[in-house]
Design a protein around this motif. Structure first.
Motif, PDB file in Angstrom:
ATOM      1  N   THR B  86       0.795  -1.116   0.103  1.00 19.54           N
ATOM      2  CA  THR B  86      -0.008   0.152   0.042  1.00 19.54           C
ATOM      3  C   THR B  86       0.718   1.065   0.144  1.00 19.54           C
ATOM      4  O   THR B  86       1.713   1.449   1.070  1.00 19.54           O
ATOM      5  N   SER B  87       0.839   2.084  -1.262  1.00 23.82           N
ATOM      6  CA  SER B  87       1.708   3.125  -1.192  1.00 23.82           C
ATOM      7  C   SER B  87       1.239   4.012  -2.405  1.00 23.82           C
ATOM      8  O   SER B  87      -0.055   3.691  -3.270  1.00 23.82           O
ATOM      9  N   VAL B  88       1.916   5.116  -2.735  1.00 30.12           N
ATOM     10  CA  VAL B  88       1.660   5.864  -3.789  1.00 30.12           C
ATOM     11  C   VAL B  88       2.915   5.540  -4.746  1.00 30.12           C
ATOM     12  O   VAL B  88       4.112   5.696  -4.290  1.00 30.12           O
ATOM     13  N   TYR B  89       2.483   5.195  -5.983  1.00 29.81           N
ATOM     14  CA  TYR B  89       3.662   5.028  -6.872  1.00 29.81           C
ATOM     15  C   TYR B  89       3.725   5.894  -7.881  1.00 29.81           C
ATOM     16  O   TYR B  89       2.820   6.193  -8.628  1.00 29.81           O
ATOM     17  N   PHE B  90       5.280   6.225  -8.169  1.00 29.55           N
ATOM     18  CA  PHE B  90       5.428   7.399  -9.236  1.00 29.55           C
ATOM     19  C   PHE B  90       6.509   6.684 -10.215  1.00 29.55           C
ATOM     20  O   PHE B  90       7.441   6.149  -9.832  1.00 29.55           O
ATOM     21  N   CYS B  91       6.067   7.050 -11.397  1.00 27.97           N
ATOM     22  CA  CYS B  91       6.900   6.740 -12.493  1.00 27.97           C
ATOM     23  C   CYS B  91       7.590   7.951 -12.729  1.00 27.97           C
ATOM     24  O   CYS B  91       7.032   8.939 -13.136  1.00 27.97           O
ATOM     25  N   ALA B  92       8.981   7.995 -13.313  1.00 31.99           N
ATOM     26  CA  ALA B  92       9.936   9.078 -13.716  1.00 31.99           C
ATOM     27  C   ALA B  92      10.542   8.786 -14.867  1.00 31.99           C
ATOM     28  O   ALA B  92      10.792   7.556 -15.087  1.00 31.99           O
ATOM     29  N   SER B  93      10.985   9.684 -15.528  1.00 30.40           N
ATOM     30  CA  SER B  93      11.961   9.564 -16.649  1.00 30.40           C
ATOM     31  C   SER B  93      12.959  10.531 -16.806  1.00 30.40           C
ATOM     32  O   SER B  93      12.754  11.754 -16.327  1.00 30.40           O
ATOM     33  N   SER B  94      14.170  10.349 -17.304  1.00 32.05           N
ATOM     34  CA  SER B  94      15.345  11.355 -17.578  1.00 32.05           C
ATOM     35  C   SER B  94      16.009  11.180 -18.840  1.00 32.05           C
ATOM     36  O   SER B  94      16.124   9.953 -19.185  1.00 32.05           O
ATOM     37  N   TYR B  95      16.589  12.052 -19.514  1.00 32.41           N
ATOM     38  CA  TYR B  95      17.453  12.078 -20.530  1.00 32.41           C
ATOM     39  C   TYR B  95      18.489  11.044 -20.480  1.00 32.41           C
ATOM     40  O   TYR B  95      19.096  10.217 -21.264  1.00 32.41           O
ATOM     41  N   SER B  96      19.390  11.490 -19.268  1.00 29.83           N
ATOM     42  CA  SER B  96      20.604  10.716 -18.997  1.00 29.83           C
ATOM     43  C   SER B  96      20.350  10.869 -17.383  1.00 29.83           C
ATOM     44  O   SER B  96      19.458  11.184 -16.743  1.00 29.83           O
ATOM     45  N   GLN B  97      21.561  10.425 -16.809  1.00 24.93           N
ATOM     46  CA  GLN B  97      21.684  10.405 -15.127  1.00 24.93           C
ATOM     47  C   GLN B  97      22.486  11.665 -14.961  1.00 24.93           C
ATOM     48  O   GLN B  97      23.150  11.558 -13.742  1.00 24.93           O
ATOM     49  N   GLY B  98      22.858  12.581 -15.657  1.00 24.89           N
ATOM     50  CA  GLY B  98      23.946  13.645 -15.241  1.00 24.89           C
ATOM     51  C   GLY B  98      23.104  14.743 -14.492  1.00 24.89           C
ATOM     52  O   GLY B  98      21.761  14.755 -14.381  1.00 24.89           O
ATOM     53  N   THR B  99      23.827  15.728 -14.221  1.00 25.22           N
ATOM     54  CA  THR B  99      23.404  16.634 -13.463  1.00 25.22           C
ATOM     55  C   THR B  99      22.447  17.631 -14.256  1.00 25.22           C
ATOM     56  O   THR B  99      21.477  18.304 -13.562  1.00 25.22           O
ATOM     57  N   ASN B 100      22.732  17.898 -15.395  1.00 24.84           N
ATOM     58  CA  ASN B 100      21.765  18.576 -16.265  1.00 24.84           C
ATOM     59  C   ASN B 100      20.414  17.899 -16.740  1.00 24.84           C
ATOM     60  O   ASN B 100      19.749  18.202 -17.593  1.00 24.84           O
ATOM     61  N   SER B 101      20.124  16.741 -16.297  1.00 26.28           N
ATOM     62  CA  SER B 101      18.896  15.807 -16.443  1.00 26.28           C
ATOM     63  C   SER B 101      18.118  15.415 -15.307  1.00 26.28           C
ATOM     64  O   SER B 101      18.204  14.382 -14.725  1.00 26.28           O
ATOM     65  N   PRO B 102      17.201  16.293 -14.956  1.00 28.11           N
ATOM     66  CA  PRO B 102      16.332  16.299 -13.870  1.00 28.11           C
ATOM     67  C   PRO B 102      15.185  15.186 -14.239  1.00 28.11           C
ATOM     68  O   PRO B 102      14.993  14.772 -15.351  1.00 28.11           O
ATOM     69  N   LEU B 103      14.668  14.842 -13.404  1.00 28.36           N
ATOM     70  CA  LEU B 103      13.536  13.547 -13.505  1.00 28.36           C
ATOM     71  C   LEU B 103      12.324  14.315 -13.644  1.00 28.36           C
ATOM     72  O   LEU B 103      12.006  15.251 -13.282  1.00 28.36           O
ATOM     73  N   HIS B 104      11.572  13.494 -14.618  1.00 26.59           N
ATOM     74  CA  HIS B 104      10.190  13.974 -14.903  1.00 26.59           C
ATOM     75  C   HIS B 104       9.018  13.095 -14.481  1.00 26.59           C
ATOM     76  O   HIS B 104       9.348  11.892 -14.593  1.00 26.59           O
ATOM     77  N   PHE B 105       8.225  13.376 -13.538  1.00 28.46           N
ATOM     78  CA  PHE B 105       7.278  12.594 -12.995  1.00 28.46           C
ATOM     79  C   PHE B 105       5.837  12.610 -13.591  1.00 28.46           C
ATOM     80  O   PHE B 105       5.306  13.420 -13.821  1.00 28.46           O
ATOM     81  N   GLY B 106       5.140  11.151 -13.564  1.00 31.78           N
ATOM     82  CA  GLY B 106       4.031  11.033 -13.719  1.00 31.78           C
ATOM     83  C   GLY B 106       3.230  11.518 -12.375  1.00 31.78           C
ATOM     84  O   GLY B 106       3.847  11.995 -11.473  1.00 31.78           O
ATOM     85  N   ASN B 107       1.908  11.576 -12.447  1.00 31.28           N
ATOM     86  CA  ASN B 107       1.010  11.990 -11.392  1.00 31.28           C
ATOM     87  C   ASN B 107       0.847  11.146 -10.307  1.00 31.28           C
ATOM     88  O   ASN B 107      -0.006  11.220  -9.330  1.00 31.28           O
ATOM     89  N   GLY B 108       1.245   9.939 -10.706  1.00 29.32           N
ATOM     90  CA  GLY B 108       1.095   8.826  -9.511  1.00 29.32           C
ATOM     91  C   GLY B 108      -0.014   7.949  -9.488  1.00 29.32           C
ATOM     92  O   GLY B 108      -1.071   8.218 -10.258  1.00 29.32           O
ATOM     93  N   THR B 109       0.034   6.617  -8.996  1.00 23.00           N
ATOM     94  CA  THR B 109      -1.037   5.556  -8.842  1.00 23.00           C
ATOM     95  C   THR B 109      -1.045   5.290  -7.319  1.00 23.00           C
ATOM     96  O   THR B 109       0.185   4.935  -6.674  1.00 23.00           O
ATOM     97  N   ARG B 110      -2.398   5.734  -6.648  1.00 24.86           N
ATOM     98  CA  ARG B 110      -2.565   5.464  -5.354  1.00 24.86           C
ATOM     99  C   ARG B 110      -3.038   3.936  -5.179  1.00 24.86           C
ATOM    100  O   ARG B 110      -4.118   3.620  -5.642  1.00 24.86           O
ATOM    101  N   LEU B 111      -2.238   3.142  -4.711  1.00 29.54           N
ATOM    102  CA  LEU B 111      -2.638   1.645  -4.423  1.00 29.54           C
ATOM    103  C   LEU B 111      -2.837   1.243  -2.947  1.00 29.54           C
ATOM    104  O   LEU B 111      -2.047   1.561  -1.989  1.00 29.54           O
ATOM    105  N   THR B 112      -3.943   0.710  -2.837  1.00 30.07           N
ATOM    106  CA  THR B 112      -4.461   0.328  -1.337  1.00 30.07           C
ATOM    107  C   THR B 112      -4.484  -1.365  -1.450  1.00 30.07           C
ATOM    108  O   THR B 112      -5.225  -1.634  -2.502  1.00 30.07           O
TER     109      THR B 112
END
Lengths: 112, 114
Positions: B86-112
């Motif tokens: 039971t939690s809120v699950y977030f998916c995210a993506s990024s172009y790379s893993q470097g400092t200039n590549s922040p994470l972009h998040f979805g709005n989440g799935t709330r699972l019980t």
């Protein structure tokens, strides 16, 4: 090893007053540091990032953060809080895809 | 651009049931991530992927599986749901893993899980 500590779980401020959200980090390497904001029932959104080009980093919505290596801190500030700033804020230190460490979050409340 | 899209937004499972949380991104990002968010705990990495066909475990992978057959999609599978999931699950993506590549998040799935 990397870690990040957000020193306050909850901060309350009056509208129009300054806001300070504190973050200390630990990193064996030159850190990549970020602040994200999360509004209710939403995903996290990037506020600002430290890229080593400048120690004072400006972000969206009037927020800024100062990287202080000697104090291992990356505190987030805003000169004048707005009601729309009420949200949860996360400090993040990143080394690689598998080593992105999130702080436990600071909930910011704004009083009218 | 839609960014990162997660479905469903909410789900209630009974103990032992299975489900797949869907995640898709249209930014052509190589890196994708699954996190879970529990109150007062920040986000914990479940699995991540550095490109199609490549996945790896994060900090809390037990009870979950992932696949990455295309660049766009990164589904998360729960095989035998437990209350601890039971939690809120977030998916995210990024172009790379470097400092200039922040994470972009979805709005989440709330699972019980009950």
């Amino acid at each position: 090893a990397q870690s990040v500590t957000q020193l306050d779980s909850h901060v309350s401020a009056s509208e129009g007053t300054p806001v300070l959200l504190r973050c200390n980090y630990s990193s064996s390497y030159s850190p990549s540091l970020f602040w994200y904001v999360q509004h209710p029932n939403k995903g996290l959104q990037l506020l600002l990032k430290y890229t080593s080009a400048a120690t004072l980093v400006k972000g969206i919505n009037g927020f800024e953060a100062e990287f202080k290596k000697s104090e291992t801190s990356f505190h987030l500030t805003k000169p004048s809080a707005h009601m729309s700033d009420a949200a949860e804020y996360f400090c993040v230190v990143s080394r690689s895809a598998s080593k992105i460490i999130f702080g436990s979050g600071t909930r910011l409340s704004i009083r009218p | 651009n839609a960014g990162v899209t997660q479905t469903p937004k909410f789900r209630i499972l009974k103990i032992g049931q299975s489900m797949t949380l869907q995640c898709a991104q249209d930014m052509n990002h190589n890196y994708m991530y699954w996190y879970r968010q529990d109150p007062g705990m920040g986000l914990k990495l479940i699995y991540y992927s550095v490109g199609a066909g490549i996945t790896d475990k994060g900090e809390v992978p037990n009870g979950y599986n992932v696949s990455r057959s295309t660049t766009e999609d990164f589904p998360l599978r729960l095989e035998l749901a437990a209350p601890s999931q039971t939690s809120v699950y977030f998916c995210a993506s990024s172009y790379s893993q470097g400092t200039n590549s922040p994470l972009h998040f979805g709005n989440g799935t709330r699972l019980t899980v009950t």
